[in-house]
Design a protein around this motif. Sequence first.
Motif, PDB file in Angstrom:
ATOM      1  N   THR A 153      34.151   5.199 -16.463  1.00  0.00           N
ATOM      2  CA  THR A 153      34.559   6.344 -17.272  1.00  0.00           C
ATOM      3  C   THR A 153      35.545   7.185 -16.470  1.00  0.00           C
ATOM      4  N   PRO A 154      36.207   8.140 -17.112  1.00  0.00           N
ATOM      5  CA  PRO A 154      37.140   9.006 -16.363  1.00  0.00           C
ATOM      6  C   PRO A 154      36.479   9.755 -15.204  1.00  0.00           C
ATOM      7  N   THR A 155      35.153   9.953 -15.263  1.00  0.00           N
ATOM      8  CA  THR A 155      34.454  10.638 -14.168  1.00  0.00           C
ATOM      9  C   THR A 155      33.881   9.654 -13.162  1.00  0.00           C
ATOM     10  N   ALA A 156      34.304   8.380 -13.242  1.00  0.00           N
ATOM     11  CA  ALA A 156      33.896   7.324 -12.302  1.00  0.00           C
ATOM     12  C   ALA A 156      32.475   6.841 -12.513  1.00  0.00           C
ATOM     13  N   SER A 157      31.819   7.270 -13.581  1.00  0.00           N
ATOM     14  CA  SER A 157      30.500   6.710 -13.887  1.00  0.00           C
ATOM     15  C   SER A 157      30.648   5.259 -14.343  1.00  0.00           C
ATOM     16  N   LEU A 158      29.619   4.493 -14.149  1.00  0.00           N
ATOM     17  CA  LEU A 158      29.597   3.096 -14.581  1.00  0.00           C
ATOM     18  C   LEU A 158      28.813   2.985 -15.877  1.00  0.00           C
ATOM     19  N   VAL A 159      29.418   2.387 -16.907  1.00  0.00           N
ATOM     20  CA  VAL A 159      28.766   2.190 -18.205  1.00  0.00           C
ATOM     21  C   VAL A 159      28.539   0.694 -18.405  1.00  0.00           C
ATOM     22  N   VAL A 160      27.289   0.331 -18.662  1.00  0.00           N
ATOM     23  CA  VAL A 160      26.923  -1.060 -18.935  1.00  0.00           C
ATOM     24  C   VAL A 160      26.468  -1.133 -20.392  1.00  0.00           C
TER      25      VAL A 160
END
Length: 533
Positions: A460-467
């Motif tokens: 995501t734009p905030t560097a979170s990882l989405v699975v």
Amino acid sequence: MNARVELLGVSNLSKYYGAVAALEGVSFSIEPGEVLGVVGQRGAGKTTLFHLLGGVIQPSGGEITFEGRRVAFRTPADAQKLGIEMVHQSPQLAENLDVLHNVFLGREIASSRFLRKPDLGAMLEKAREVFTALGAPIELIYERMPDLSDEQRQIVALARAFCRPSRLLLLDDPLPSLSYERQLKLLERIKELSLQNVAVILSSDDLNHIFSVTDRILVLYRGNPARVRLTSETTPREIVELIVGSSRQEQVTPVIWAFENYHAAQQQAEELRRHQQQLQESLEAQDSLNRQLIERMRDQMEALDRLNIALQEANRRLMTEREAERKALAQDLHDQIIQDLLSYNYDLEEAQNQLTDEEQRQNLAKIRDGIRQVVSSLRQICSDLRPPTIDSHGLSAAIRSLAHQWEEQNGIQVQLKIDPNLGRMPEPIELSVFRIIQEGLRNVRKHAKATLVKLSLRRTPTASLVVQLADNGQGLLRPVDLVALSQEKHFGLVGISERVSLLGGTMKVNSSPGGGLELIIEIPSPYPSSTMN
């Protein structure tokens, strides 16, 4: 206490095992109907004292008097003849008998004075009375000993002592294995026995219980003479100082907290329940009580938050240690066992080439094929224990390998989409995400009846990882309830949820009957300040 005559006297009682003193120079007395509490640290000699008074062991020095006469107990039966009954810290029961016959073992109620046949009806009636007083179900009487829990075994031991007429009851720390409600019932029973002129000696680490039921308190401390205090004239702090042998605050305060913590937590929970009930009855008329309740609830929530953080940290350590053990085991299998098997296979190949007998060559060929299959299975086990690509190539490569292997093994198409900018993450996060996806695919194989799986990993734009993991299977008939799934021993989604929680992430489950199931998991960046360009 009605009588003022000394029932039991102990003078300078000691027990040595070689040069080691288990109990040394203990003196006290107890009167009929008196309740004496015994406290002390581990190793102070509490259980040794009870064993000496109950005839389990014999003293090395000192004397015991009963009704003014010196006595020497060689066996527990000698003590029982005088009306001394004992309940051990670890119940001693006959495992081959049911509960009823354990309660009356050796003291069965006879049907008549001449026929010594046990009167089962009278025994059942007496047992029901005692079990009801202890808050235990009547059905417990018919159970066999190997089927009982620790609490039920302690109840049987207490019932055996209560079913026998006694003049002195020795209770060696019976409270910890009982539920809170049954602890209270036992304390009430001790008070009733005191009114019946039965003397009771009770050992417990719970000072609240000791102060609520005793007349005097005997404090054992190795290296110092035993001290006796009137319960009504002492305080918990004084008793703790005697227990630890010091009045220094840094030594006394932690012990007081340790002694009272469990009891205080139970009292706080009960107090909170009562306050909630009062608030529901008259909320508007009790504004001050409402404020107090909110403050108490805030304190409780803060305590629960601290406990939850501690539990999460412990779980995180366990998972890290488990992954380290898996890695070490996989390395051992690969570097030693698999290499040894390959070496043996090469040796067999050379032997096969030297043989001229075709039948023997074919037999060796079969053995070599078997070894290759074993090596292949071991390599698969190593891969399951520790994905080999994750250490050297990262999460993206490991997921591609997992998806390809899973698709071939299960015949279910996997559409994989991985963000090219996914990059590397700390090893614990990559391993946890890999295990989450691995468990999600395992759930699809076991429950979904799907023909297609869509798996994507993106930043995501905030560097979170989405699975995102979705299938076209049968879906769920009802909304996901992790508590119900845990009770039904379906731990797949529960395990995924726990891993996500430990990573500080969130999990969303979308499902409808016949519409498949979709997992959306977001894991925050381990570097809070990082953002995607």
